[in-house]
Design a protein around this motif. Structure first.
Motif, PDB file in Angstrom:
ATOM      1  N   LYS A 150      56.319 100.079 -47.598  1.00  0.00           N
ATOM      2  CA  LYS A 150      57.451  99.144 -47.559  1.00  0.00           C
ATOM      3  C   LYS A 150      58.645  99.773 -46.847  1.00  0.00           C
ATOM      4  CE  LYS A 150      56.614  96.963 -51.987  1.00  0.00           C
ATOM      5  NZ  LYS A 150      57.157  96.797 -53.344  1.00  0.00           N
TER       6      LYS A 150
ATOM      7  N   LYS B 142      58.061  99.958 -43.079  1.00  0.00           N
ATOM      8  CA  LYS B 142      58.210  98.636 -42.469  1.00  0.00           C
ATOM      9  C   LYS B 142      59.679  98.261 -42.351  1.00  0.00           C
ATOM     10  CE  LYS B 142      53.904  96.276 -43.604  1.00  0.00           C
ATOM     11  NZ  LYS B 142      53.305  95.156 -44.349  1.00  0.00           N
ATOM     12  N   ALA B 143      60.445  98.514 -43.399  1.00  0.00           N
ATOM     13  CA  ALA B 143      61.868  98.185 -43.377  1.00  0.00           C
ATOM     14  C   ALA B 143      62.602  99.002 -42.315  1.00  0.00           C
ATOM     15  CB  ALA B 143      62.484  98.430 -44.746  1.00  0.00           C
TER      16      ALA B 143
ATOM     17  N   LYS C  99      61.277 100.245 -39.576  1.00  0.00           N
ATOM     18  CA  LYS C  99      60.857  99.728 -38.274  1.00  0.00           C
ATOM     19  C   LYS C  99      61.605  98.431 -37.950  1.00  0.00           C
ATOM     20  CE  LYS C  99      56.426 100.228 -36.465  1.00  0.00           C
ATOM     21  NZ  LYS C  99      54.983 100.020 -36.534  1.00  0.00           N
ATOM     22  N   LYS C 100      61.746  97.563 -38.954  1.00  0.00           N
ATOM     23  CA  LYS C 100      62.444  96.291 -38.776  1.00  0.00           C
ATOM     24  C   LYS C 100      63.915  96.537 -38.428  1.00  0.00           C
ATOM     25  CE  LYS C 100      63.609  92.068 -41.244  1.00  0.00           C
ATOM     26  NZ  LYS C 100      63.581  91.375 -42.532  1.00  0.00           N
ATOM     27  N   ASP C 101      64.541  97.495 -39.108  1.00  0.00           N
ATOM     28  CA  ASP C 101      65.946  97.812 -38.830  1.00  0.00           C
ATOM     29  C   ASP C 101      66.132  98.322 -37.399  1.00  0.00           C
ATOM     30  OD1 ASP C 101      66.630  97.040 -41.384  1.00  0.00           O
ATOM     31  OD2 ASP C 101      66.748  99.094 -42.172  1.00  0.00           O
TER      32      ASP C 101
ATOM     33  N   LYS D   7      64.155  97.676 -34.838  1.00  0.00           N
ATOM     34  CA  LYS D   7      63.906  96.555 -33.934  1.00  0.00           C
ATOM     35  C   LYS D   7      65.121  95.639 -33.894  1.00  0.00           C
ATOM     36  CE  LYS D   7      60.453  93.044 -32.939  1.00  0.00           C
ATOM     37  NZ  LYS D   7      59.198  92.417 -33.364  1.00  0.00           N
ATOM     38  N   GLN D   8      65.712  95.358 -35.040  1.00  0.00           N
ATOM     39  CA  GLN D   8      66.894  94.498 -35.125  1.00  0.00           C
ATOM     40  C   GLN D   8      68.045  95.101 -34.328  1.00  0.00           C
ATOM     41  OE1 GLN D   8      66.993  91.517 -36.637  1.00  0.00           O
ATOM     42  NE2 GLN D   8      69.087  91.224 -35.928  1.00  0.00           N
TER      43      GLN D   8
ATOM     44  N   THR E 236      67.389  94.570 -30.597  1.00  0.00           N
ATOM     45  CA  THR E 236      67.583  93.192 -30.145  1.00  0.00           C
ATOM     46  C   THR E 236      69.051  92.816 -30.119  1.00  0.00           C
ATOM     47  OG1 THR E 236      67.240  92.325 -32.384  1.00  0.00           O
ATOM     48  CG2 THR E 236      65.324  92.366 -30.916  1.00  0.00           C
TER      49      THR E 236
ATOM     50  N   GLY F 211      65.967 101.979 -44.512  1.00  0.00           N
ATOM     51  CA  GLY F 211      65.095 101.069 -45.246  1.00  0.00           C
ATOM     52  C   GLY F 211      64.778 101.545 -46.644  1.00  0.00           C
TER      53      GLY F 211
END
Length: 187
Positions: free
Chosen positions: A63, A66-67, A69-71, A73-74, A77, A91
């Motif tokens: 978890k 993933k968090a 990686k998401k941060d 990526k965000q 972007t 995360g």
């Protein structure tokens, strides 16, 4: 199996579901397994522990990754310049506890599989910043853990992993957590 809480104004810990007016120590989960730990019940022990404390280390680590990686990526972007070091621990959610105390008073013996299970637990929970301490082990369990080098070469980590009483382990866990907080605030 059971989670333990403290009997008011004493050094005694008992099953939270069996007794009234017990207090669960803050930041510490105390888990009692009442059977030998060996090859035939290793998985039952692990399932029970994960369910009781509410955190399975592998899933928690997944978890967090993933968090993170998401941060990252965000941030990309949004057009922000990223520095990998900035995102370390972003995360990472804070768990409600920092230590698990395994009350081994009801474990009459362990085999090599049980020893490997304890070793893996200490390592896996350490990866998510949770300490695992052992309390009330009988001499045959201690001998098996020493032979398996759970306490390091020449048993150098015995005093930081093994305690005579659950209360001593809880006090050590809270002291270590306070010292860690103090170090983090200085840094």
């Amino acid at each position: 199996v059971s989670l333990l809480g403290r009997v008011s104004d004493t050094n005694l810990y008992e099953d939270i579901e069996e007794y009234k007016n017990l207090t669960a120590p803050g930041g510490v989960k105390i888990f009692r397994f009442q059977a030998p730990l060996y090859y035939a019940n290793k998985n039952a022990f692990l399932r029970s522990l994960y369910k009781a404390v509410g955190v399975e280390p592998f899933l928690e680590l997944t978890k967090r990754k993933k968090a993170e990686k998401k941060d990252k990526k965000q941030a990309k972007t949004n057009g922000e310049k990223t520095n990998f070091d900035v995102f370390v621990g972003v995360g990472k959610k804070e768990l409600e506890f920092h230590t698990i105390v395994l009350d081994c008073s009801a474990i009459p013996f362990i085999d090599s599989t049980g020893m490997d299970t304890f070793t893996a637990l200490v390592k896996e929970y350490k990866e998510i910043s949770v300490s695992v301490l052992l309390a009330c082990c009988n001499t045959s369990v201690i001998d098996a853990l020493q032979k398996g080098e759970l306490f390091g070469r020449n048993n150098k980590d015995t005093s930081s992993l093994l305690f005579y009483t659950v209360h001593a382990a809880v006090l050590h866990a809270n002291r270590a957590a306070e010292e860690s907080k103090a170090e983090d605030s200085v840094v």
